[in-house]
Design an enzyme around this catalytic site. Structure first.
Site, PDB file in Angstrom:
ATOM      1  N   VAL A  75       0.576   6.739   4.398  1.00  0.00           N
ATOM      2  CA  VAL A  75      -0.223   5.467   4.702  1.00  0.00           C
ATOM      3  C   VAL A  75      -0.637   4.874   3.637  1.00  0.00           C
ATOM      4  CG1 VAL A  75      -1.097   6.135   6.768  1.00  0.00           C
ATOM      5  CG2 VAL A  75      -2.101   5.985   4.594  1.00  0.00           C
ATOM      6  N   THR A  76      -0.863   3.486   2.769  1.00  0.00           N
ATOM      7  CA  THR A  76      -0.537   2.679   1.552  1.00  0.00           C
ATOM      8  C   THR A  76      -2.736   2.657   1.759  1.00  0.00           C
ATOM      9  OG1 THR A  76       0.296   0.810   2.914  1.00  0.00           O
ATOM     10  CG2 THR A  76      -1.220   0.567   1.006  1.00  0.00           C
ATOM     11  N   THR A  77      -2.732   3.206   1.038  1.00  0.00           N
ATOM     12  CA  THR A  77      -4.484   3.130  -0.055  1.00  0.00           C
ATOM     13  C   THR A  77      -3.869   2.643  -0.954  1.00  0.00           C
ATOM     14  OG1 THR A  77      -3.561   5.196  -1.255  1.00  0.00           O
ATOM     15  CG2 THR A  77      -4.268   6.389   0.041  1.00  0.00           C
ATOM     16  N   ASN A 186      -2.343   1.107   8.390  1.00  0.00           N
ATOM     17  CA  ASN A 186      -1.517   1.064   7.263  1.00  0.00           C
ATOM     18  C   ASN A 186      -1.322   0.332   6.724  1.00  0.00           C
ATOM     19  OD1 ASN A 186       0.557   1.970   5.270  1.00  0.00           O
ATOM     20  ND2 ASN A 186       2.549   2.360   6.837  1.00  0.00           N
ATOM     21  N   PRO A 187      -2.184  -0.566   6.039  1.00  0.00           N
ATOM     22  CA  PRO A 187      -2.126  -2.660   5.731  1.00  0.00           C
ATOM     23  C   PRO A 187      -0.957  -2.389   5.080  1.00  0.00           C
ATOM     24  CG  PRO A 187      -3.607  -1.390   4.512  1.00  0.00           C
ATOM     25  CD  PRO A 187      -3.046   0.112   5.193  1.00  0.00           C
TER      26      PRO A 187
END
Lengths: 315, 302
Positions: A75-77, A186-187
């Site tokens: 996921v996007t961090t 997970n933006p």
């Protein structure tokens, strides 16, 4: 709870567990492995630590150990390649957006000719700050939708059909997309400004201009003047001061250029190579080529060492 | 042969490395908590926000030893910056507090609901004229403060449910039913809540004013008045005195809607003075059986 633990021992990040679900799962594991008191205590201790309800949400809590996510489904961090502020303003003939053409790679000014103001269809424009790859993904998505609208419309000729999404529809759709992604933890790491016109009930383009913004968790609102990122602190107060609803195009453009110049002076991740874009009732969407802004570095405040000014100094 | 038997029958003197003196989770925390009040694992942030590092190597429980300090406290914002605690990676938070205050007061045949119009993010003001009030039917209005994206989603979900109800029952939903449905909708997301602090105001089927207060996960109650959001601590004590007539010696009387509106305006001026997230303007609605009246009252924009 025992059955739940046995049924799904491994979770992928497609349905990545939220912090709450992780706690629930750990509690399940703790109970189901009663014979081994060691693991109970470790799990229990980790459980207690993550249960402490510190303010600030999951961003101030230690990451839960043993997060189960299969490799390859990350996921996007954090954002990697980023664009800085986008400014938007309504004026007499329509709406105008402005942004610089820099994409930074942390502190490296990596791409100095990047396009952050993107036309979606013949009457909507978006400007994006934040992660550039996510902005490109959003652009792909919106242009794919626009293409499908054109192909399935009653007429293939642009002038005749009103099937294209107006700005307000794009804004609402984008809000749903961003909310959906944030709910999966997970933006898309962007602040997107949407500019154009509203739509009348019969589908024709309204006289009323529209300027709205959507951020990475789906906060969506509209206003006469908007700015993302640093622009919110530096440019927005200046624009709010000078704004009038019936500004001419020249005035609006001058205001935006001044704001971009001041952002270049004060934002470390800004550039003086900029782009302006506008949406007008008759002319549709127009995006300028990038050009350089003149800058003046001989202000006394920039030149004189503040320590010499005899007061308490400063930098 | 004999020695072998002896050895096998011998009870091991060293303790089994996998056995511990703690036999349950509860007794573990009790043992920890019983040592000196400071050295406790926190249960709730009301305990001063103290946290502590703990390590367990299979046999020994070590509290606060090693390089990390013990019983350290967060600053008010809750962000430690790795000063008193071990540094950790900041993770994406799906929530953000966008500020705002809502207030609802019920009367004999009316309900008044009000909310400020400021949208904030951190110390930035994003917009000065965003409405926090949302009419669900002609007789009932939902006011929500908290995380705007969750509030918008909650409103969309409720609007759809109300439409379905109206189609199925051939009448709009009554206010007490809306109240129950909102509670259920919030609890549906019990394990990833809507970060929305709601007040529901309206008139019930008998025409009497009805106000309901909620928490983020749907527990609700019909109350004479309700305030929620960042400024609730400033409004609730004032309402206790003026509306519920607590700690007053003069006689309680029924208030007219117009009087209540003046009280509401004063209340928001008060809250706006001390709460940074409240200000700009107050949107006030008076709900009666025959319709909704609106008013916009300007506040200080600082």
């Amino acid at each position: 709870l025992k059955d739940d633990a046995k049924k799904s021992p491994v979770r992928t990040s497609q349905n990545a567990p939220t912090p709450f679900q992780i706690l629930y799962f750990k509690y399940a594991t703790a109970i189901s492995t009663i014979p081994s008191s060691t693991s109970i205590l470790t799990t229990a201790l980790i459980l207690t630590m993550s249960l402490s309800l510190q303010p600030g949400g999951s961003s101030t809590r230690a990451p839960p150990t043993g997060t189960l996510s299969a490799p390859g489904n990350a996921v996007t961090t954090r954002p990697i390649t980023t664009g800085t502020s986008v400014l938007g303003i309504k004026y007499r003939d329509g709406v105008m957006l402005a942004a610089d053409t820099l994409c930074s790679y942390g502190s490296l000014a990596k791409y100095k000719n990047a396009r952050r103001l993107l036309p979606v269809n013949s009457r909507t424009l978006i400007g994006g700050s934040g992660e550039y790859s996510d902005l490109q993904a959003i652009d792909d998505l919106l242009r794919r939708n626009a293409l499908e609208d054109r192909c399935t419309a009653d007429s293939l000729y642009e002038e005749e059909n009103d099937a294209e999404d107006c700005a307000k529809e794009v804004w609402s759709y984008l809000r749903a997309v961003m909310y959906n992604r944030r709910s999966k933890m997970n933006p898309l790491w962007n602040d997107i400004v949407v500019a154009g016109f509203r739509q009348n009930d019969d589908g024709s383009t309204s006289e009323e201009p529209f300027l709205g913004i959507v951020d990475k968790i789906g906060t969506a609102y509209e206003d006469d003047i908007l700015a993302t990122g640093f622009g919110g602190y530096i440019a927005l107060p200046l624009m709010r001061e000078k704004y009038r609803p019936d500004m001419e195009e020249g005035e609006a453009r001058a205001l935006l250029e001044d704001s971009l110049r001041i952002l270049f002076y004060r934002d470390c991740r800004a550039l003086n190579r900029v782009q302006i874009a506008k949406v007008t009732r008759d002319g549709g969407v127009l995006v300028s080529d990038p050009y350089e802004l003149d800058t003046y570095w001989d202000f006394k405040g920039f030149v004189t060492n503040k320590g010499e000014m005899g007061t308490d100094g400063g930098w | 042969s004999d020695r072998g038997m002896e050895k096998r029958n011998q009870t091991p003197t060293s303790p089994n490395p996998h056995a511990t003196t703690m036999t349950s989770f509860l007794s573990a925390t009790a043992a920890v908590r019983s040592r000196n009040g400071e050295k406790c694992l926190p249960i709730h942030n009301s305990e001063g926000g103290a946290t502590i590092s703990v390590s367990f190597d299979g046999q020994n429980l070590a509290i606060g030893t090693g390089k990390y300090p013990t019983a350290s406290y967060h600053d008010d914002v809750g962000i430690d910056h790795g000063i008193t605690q071990a540094p950790w990676e900041r993770r994406f938070s799906p929530y953000e507090f966008n500020g705002g205050t809502t207030l609802a007061i019920s009367g004999k045949d009316y309900a008044v609901v009000a909310a400020d119009t400021r949208l904030s993010s951190g110390y930035e003001i994003l917009s000065r004229n965003i409405s926090k009030l949302h009419p669900l039917t002609e007789k009932c209005v939902l006011g929500s403060a908290g995380c705007k994206t969750d509030v918008d989603q909650l409103r969309s979900v409720l609007d759809i449910k109300m439409k379905v109800y109206a189609h199925n029952h051939r009448k709009p939903m009554a206010t007490p039913s809306v109240a129950q449905m909102l509670g259920n909708t919030l609890y549906y997301k019990r394990f990833f809540p809507y970060y929305a602090f709601n007040v529901l105001a309206g008139v019930d089927s008998e025409g009497k004013g009805a106000v309901y207060s909620y928490d983020a996960i749907g527990s609700f109650e019909r109350t004479p008045f309700s305030a929620s959001g960042s400024g609730q601590s400033f409004l609730i004590p004032l309402m206790d005195n003026v509306i519920s007539h607590k700690n007053r010696l003069d006689e309680k009387r029924d208030l007219e809607a117009e009087e209540v509106v003046e009280i509401v305006k004063d209340a928001f001026i008060t809250a706006g003075e001390r709460d940074i997230y409240t200000g700009d303007a107050v949107e006030i609605m008076i709900i009666r059986s025959d319709g909704i009246q609106k008013e916009l009252f300007q506040l200080k924009a600082d």
